[in-house]
Design an enzyme around this catalytic site. Structure first.
Site, short mmCIF file in Angstrom:
data_model
loop_
_atom_site.label_atom_id
_atom_site.label_comp_id
_atom_site.label_asym_id
_atom_site.label_seq_id
_atom_site.Cartn_x
_atom_site.Cartn_y
_atom_site.Cartn_z
N ARG A 82 -1.27 4.07 -5.10
CA ARG A 82 -1.00 2.64 -4.90
C ARG A 82 -1.40 2.27 -3.47
O ARG A 82 -0.86 2.82 -2.52
CB ARG A 82 0.49 2.37 -5.17
CG ARG A 82 0.87 0.95 -4.96
CD ARG A 82 2.30 0.61 -5.41
NE ARG A 82 2.53 -0.74 -5.00
CZ ARG A 82 3.44 -1.14 -4.11
NH1 ARG A 82 4.29 -0.27 -3.58
NH2 ARG A 82 3.52 -2.39 -3.76
N HIS A 125 0.38 -7.22 0.73
CA HIS A 125 1.48 -6.42 1.28
C HIS A 125 1.67 -6.88 2.73
O HIS A 125 1.47 -6.12 3.67
CB HIS A 125 1.16 -4.94 1.16
CG HIS A 125 2.34 -4.03 1.31
ND1 HIS A 125 2.67 -3.07 0.37
CD2 HIS A 125 3.27 -3.89 2.28
CE1 HIS A 125 3.74 -2.40 0.78
NE2 HIS A 125 4.11 -2.87 1.94
N GLU A 170 7.04 -7.15 -2.67
CA GLU A 170 8.33 -7.53 -2.07
C GLU A 170 8.33 -8.93 -1.45
O GLU A 170 8.48 -9.07 -0.21
CB GLU A 170 8.73 -6.48 -1.03
CG GLU A 170 8.80 -5.07 -1.58
CD GLU A 170 9.22 -4.03 -0.54
OE1 GLU A 170 9.25 -4.35 0.66
OE2 GLU A 170 9.54 -2.90 -0.94
N ASN A 294 10.83 -1.50 -6.45
CA ASN A 294 11.00 -0.68 -5.24
C ASN A 294 12.49 -0.54 -4.97
O ASN A 294 13.21 -1.54 -4.96
CB ASN A 294 10.35 -1.34 -4.03
CG ASN A 294 8.83 -1.41 -4.15
OD1 ASN A 294 8.25 -0.88 -5.09
ND2 ASN A 294 8.20 -2.04 -3.18
N TYR A 296 15.45 1.64 -2.45
CA TYR A 296 15.80 2.61 -1.40
C TYR A 296 17.30 2.83 -1.28
O TYR A 296 17.75 3.94 -1.05
CB TYR A 296 15.25 2.14 -0.04
CG TYR A 296 13.74 2.19 0.01
CD1 TYR A 296 13.08 3.33 0.43
CD2 TYR A 296 12.98 1.11 -0.42
CE1 TYR A 296 11.69 3.40 0.45
CE2 TYR A 296 11.58 1.17 -0.41
CZ TYR A 296 10.96 2.32 0.03
OH TYR A 296 9.59 2.40 0.04
N GLU A 351 7.97 2.11 -5.48
CA GLU A 351 8.32 2.72 -4.18
C GLU A 351 9.72 3.31 -4.26
O GLU A 351 10.64 2.69 -4.81
CB GLU A 351 8.34 1.70 -3.04
CG GLU A 351 7.00 1.29 -2.53
CD GLU A 351 7.10 0.30 -1.37
OE1 GLU A 351 8.08 0.35 -0.59
OE2 GLU A 351 6.19 -0.53 -1.26
#
Ligand code: IFM
Length: 441
Positions: A82, A125, A170, A294, A296, A351
């Site tokens: 990616r 991005h 995002e 994504n 985290y 991600e």
């Protein structure tokens, strides 16, 4: 024996489940002189904007070292990569194409294809051309149409070389961090700016999806959203946590699937609500081939006793070195929640990863905490699949250590270590753990 341990029957162990690694243009490319400036070049020059006063002018020198980098991806056995395209590297201010930029990406895409690695290309991005910011950036509705123009140009040039296009990465970060609290480029503050930027980003996404479905019908086309799963501190904070969930997460997802903003919009002052033109939601809610997720960490919220929410910091918990709590259940929770709330297309985890302060010793990078982070999150993905979420692949963030935005080069997310003095790359133990897993399937 693999360092990752998944149940024997896990679909992640089947070869058709796609594993990849991810990067983005500004974070790795460098080569500032061969492209137009972007908002991050400008932001990095601001006093106090980036913790170590660094910038992206050299980064990982990927613009020169891309062949070596693709070979690294291949050597670890990943079948997908990616990357993102830098808008100011391919379209010049006058609208003409930057031939050198186009050639760079074409060569990269051709090498990926020859190496049997699927190219997952993100169109935006965060590196908005500075000349567009000078005209208002994402606060200017015209930027959405400029993005549509750029998308058309890219798609025409890269026909047959791309497996998947994501419009945006995002939009929460671009709008909230960039235009609402100002910790990211362009550093603007104010709720009404954040909400308006988010709306124009979503509009840009919808306009680009229209181009992609017409001019690139054979690629998988979608968008990448980030989610920080919201938890309530106590039972009496459930409503506050749901407000936060809508404000930070579903603000970006609900318009895509339900063609409207979440109810929390009614709690905003009128002056903070975005200007929405008739027909915008029809553009935004374009059907998607996939949703990129994504993830985290999570956040815990409390009622602020004022009709809104506030973060309740957890004092004792395991964290990565960037300070984010390690909370794999949050990944399962957001995936099942999205599946319950919307009529979803298949999902890719686009991600997931951990920042750890690594170092090289005797030519090796021993990073057991990152391996454990990945192991727990791969298992969280497995549980979500068991709960009927359709997930087709998983991308580790990141291929290599790189420029971590406002944190500069102080945080290392790579599964490959980069010595920023010499640009020597060293595969970390976590990279070898992926290699082992992929070889065993
Ligand atoms: O490095 C970033 C990436 O650019 C977007 N998602 C989160 C990563 C870690 O902060």
């Amino acid at each position: 024996m693999s360092k990752f341990s998944l149940p024997e029957s896990s679909p992640l162990l089947e070869p058709k489940f796609l594993f990849g690694v991810a990067t983005s243009s500004f974070q790795i490319e460098g080569a500032l002189d061969s492209r137009d400036r972007c908002i991050w070049d400008t932001f990095c020059e601001k006093d106090g904007a980036v913790i170590d006063k660094s910038n992206g002018s050299v980064a990982c020198e990927h613009y020169e070292r891309w062949e070596e980098d693709v070979e690294l991806v291949e050597s670890m056995g990943f079948k997908a990569y990616r990357l993102s395209i830098s808008w100011p590297r391919v379209v010049k201010q006058d609208g003409s194409l930057n031939k050198a930029g186009i050639t760079f990406y074409k060569n990269l895409l051709i090498k990926l294809q020859k190496s049997d690695i699927k190219a997952f290309v993100t169109l935006y991005h965060w590196d908005l051309p500075q000349h567009l910011e000078d005209k208002g950036g994402w606060l200017n509705r015209d930027t959405a149409y400029a993005f549509q123009y750029y998308t058309k140009a890219v798609v025409k040039e890269f026909q047959g070389l791309v497996y998947s296009y994501a419009t945006l990465n995002e939009p929460f970060c671009s709008s909230y961090l960039g235009y609402e609290i100002g910790t990211h480029a362009p550093g603007i503050t104010g709720r009404k700016y954040g909400r308006q930027a988010a709306h124009h980003l979503l509009l840009a996404h919808g306009l680009a999806m229209d181009v992609l479905s017409k001019h690139s019908p054979n690629t998988e086309n979608g968008i990448v959203l980030n989610f920080t799963t919201a938890y309530a501190f106590s039972e009496s904070d459930e409503l506050a946590a749901e407000r936060a969930n809508q404000y930070f997460n579903h603000w970006y997802a609900k318009p895509l699937f339900d063609a409207t903003y979440p109810e929390v919009i009614d709690d905003l002052d009128d002056q903070d609500k975005p200007i929405i033109k008739e027909g915008d939601f029809d553009i935004i809610a374009h059907p998607l081939d996939f949703l990129g997720v994504n993830y985290y960490t999570r956040t815990v919220y409390k009622d602020d006793n004022n009709g809104w929410f506030e973060e309740h910091p957890i004092s004792k918990c395991e964290r990565t070195d960037i300070g984010w709590e390690v909370y794999p259940d949050g990944l399962t929770k957001i995936l099942t929640q999205l599946n319950e709330r919307y009529n979803l297309p298949p999902i890719y985890i686009t991600e997931n990863g951990a920042a750890i302060h690594d170092n090289v010793k005797d030519g090796k990078v021993v990073d057991p905490r990152r391996i454990e982070y990945y192991n727990m999150h791969l298992n969280a993905v497995n549980v979500a699949i068991e709960k009927n979420v359709i997930i087709k692949g998983y991308f580790a963030w990141s291929l290599m250590d790189n420029f971590e935005w406002a944190e500069g080069y102080t945080q290392r997310f790579g599964i490959v270590y980069v010595d920023f003095e010499t640009q020597v790359r060293t595969i970390k133990d976590s990279g070898y753990a992926f290699k082992q897993l992929l070889k065993s399937r």
